[in-house]
Design an enzyme around this catalytic site. Structure first.
Site, PDB file in Angstrom:
ATOM      1  N   CYS A  23       0.869  -1.191   0.000  1.00  0.00           N
ATOM      2  CA  CYS A  23       0.000   0.000   0.000  1.00  0.00           C
ATOM      3  C   CYS A  23       0.897   1.229   0.000  1.00  0.00           C
ATOM      4  O   CYS A  23       2.057   1.142  -0.425  1.00  0.00           O
ATOM      5  CB  CYS A  23      -0.973  -0.034   1.184  1.00  0.00           C
ATOM      6  SG  CYS A  23      -0.181  -0.029   2.809  1.00  0.00           S
ATOM      7  N   ARG A  29      -3.400  -0.754   5.279  1.00  0.00           N
ATOM      8  CA  ARG A  29      -3.965  -1.802   4.424  1.00  0.00           C
ATOM      9  C   ARG A  29      -3.061  -3.006   4.209  1.00  0.00           C
ATOM     10  O   ARG A  29      -3.499  -4.154   4.353  1.00  0.00           O
ATOM     11  CB  ARG A  29      -4.365  -1.208   3.066  1.00  0.00           C
ATOM     12  CG  ARG A  29      -5.502  -0.210   3.165  1.00  0.00           C
ATOM     13  CD  ARG A  29      -5.624   0.628   1.912  1.00  0.00           C
ATOM     14  NE  ARG A  29      -4.485   1.513   1.738  1.00  0.00           N
ATOM     15  CZ  ARG A  29      -4.272   2.281   0.668  1.00  0.00           C
ATOM     16  NH1 ARG A  29      -5.141   2.250  -0.336  1.00  0.00           N
ATOM     17  NH2 ARG A  29      -3.222   3.076   0.610  1.00  0.00           N
ATOM     18  N   ASP A 140      -8.239   3.841   1.007  1.00  0.00           N
ATOM     19  CA  ASP A 140      -7.289   4.271   2.028  1.00  0.00           C
ATOM     20  C   ASP A 140      -8.064   4.765   3.245  1.00  0.00           C
ATOM     21  O   ASP A 140      -8.801   5.741   3.141  1.00  0.00           O
ATOM     22  CB  ASP A 140      -6.435   5.396   1.420  1.00  0.00           C
ATOM     23  CG  ASP A 140      -5.373   5.892   2.378  1.00  0.00           C
ATOM     24  OD1 ASP A 140      -5.410   5.525   3.572  1.00  0.00           O
ATOM     25  OD2 ASP A 140      -4.507   6.651   1.918  1.00  0.00           O
TER      26      ASP A 140
HETATM   27  P1  4NP Z   1      -1.804   2.738   4.110  1.00  0.00           P
HETATM   28  O1  4NP Z   1      -2.477   4.071   4.710  1.00  0.00           O
HETATM   29  O2  4NP Z   1      -1.234   3.125   2.776  1.00  0.00           O
HETATM   30  O3  4NP Z   1      -2.950   1.795   4.010  1.00  0.00           O
HETATM   31  O4  4NP Z   1      -0.744   2.302   5.124  1.00  0.00           O
HETATM   32  C1  4NP Z   1      -1.824   5.300   4.807  1.00  0.00           C
HETATM   33  C2  4NP Z   1      -0.910   5.524   5.808  1.00  0.00           C
HETATM   34  C3  4NP Z   1      -0.313   6.762   5.930  1.00  0.00           C
HETATM   35  C4  4NP Z   1      -0.618   7.772   5.033  1.00  0.00           C
HETATM   36  C5  4NP Z   1      -1.528   7.537   4.014  1.00  0.00           C
HETATM   37  C6  4NP Z   1      -2.118   6.302   3.903  1.00  0.00           C
HETATM   38  N1  4NP Z   1      -0.028   9.056   5.194  1.00  0.00           N
HETATM   39  O5  4NP Z   1      -0.367   9.963   4.401  1.00  0.00           O
HETATM   40  O6  4NP Z   1       0.812   9.236   6.083  1.00  0.00           O
END
Ligand code: 4NP
Length: 175
Positions: A23, A29, A140
């Site tokens: 991800c 995710r 997300d």
């Molecule tokens: P992930 O979610 O991609 O599912 O781990 C996110 C975690 C952090 C961020 C965005 C999405 N962020 O902008 O820091």
């Protein structure tokens, strides 16, 4: 009864299939997908045949544990999470058999690291394996509320089950 003998059957497939879930941040995710897949493989008693890891296309959260809200949603389903975030690298194309992108942006960022397209067949969208959800992407949940994390757990459980069923019907035959 002795097992059937197929003198001309192809050589056995490798015993281990290595899956990498990817991800953006590797704190919501993809660690959830890794954890769910390990749980399902344990339940199906094939955990010796599947190895799972996860990574993020970004490096913002390198070394961090899974997001507390994702951990809460996973713990509710008796799947407590472990792991620490790392960034996806080109070496992952060689180390893994299948690379599962959570959304289209992740997919594009992954394939951008393989400009010759050598490993294109290894890279798939996670939602392509879901059978009970019509989502094209795993949304997300980071900037939303708890319900988004619950939804990610449901969608990923569906997609991981579908992926496991496909692996069981192809990879693990003749092993
Ligand atoms: P992930 O979610 O991609 O599912 O781990 C996110 C975690 C952090 C961020 C965005 C999405 N962020 O902008 O820091």
């Amino acid at each position: 009864l002795s097992p059937p003998h197929f003198p001309h059957s192809p050589s056995p497939r490798p015993l281990m299939t290595k899956l990498l879930f990817v991800c953006l941040g590797n704190i919501c995710r993809s660690p959830a997908a890794e954890n769910i897949m390990n749980h399902l493989a344990d339940q199906a008693q094939i955990s010796t045949q599947i190895e799972c890891d996860s990574a993020g296309t970004a490096n913002y959260h390198t070394g961090n544990p899974p997001d507390r809200r994702m951990q809460a949603a996973a713990t509710k389903r008796n799947m407590p999470m472990t792991g620490s975030a790392r960034q996806f690298t080109k070496a992952d194309f060689i180390a893994f058999d299948l690379i599962l992108a959570m959304d289209c942006e992740n997919y594009q960022n992954i394939i951008a690291l393989d400009p010759q397209g050598q490993y294109r067949d290894k890279v798939k969208l996670m939602c392509d394996f879901a059978t009970n959800h019509s989502d094209q992407e795993v949304p997300d949940p980071y900037f939303g509320g708890a319900e988004g994390f619950d939804y990610v757990m449901d969608l990923l459980t569906d997609a991981c089950s579908g992926l496991l069923a496909q692996l069981e019907s192809t990879e693990f035959k003749n092993v």
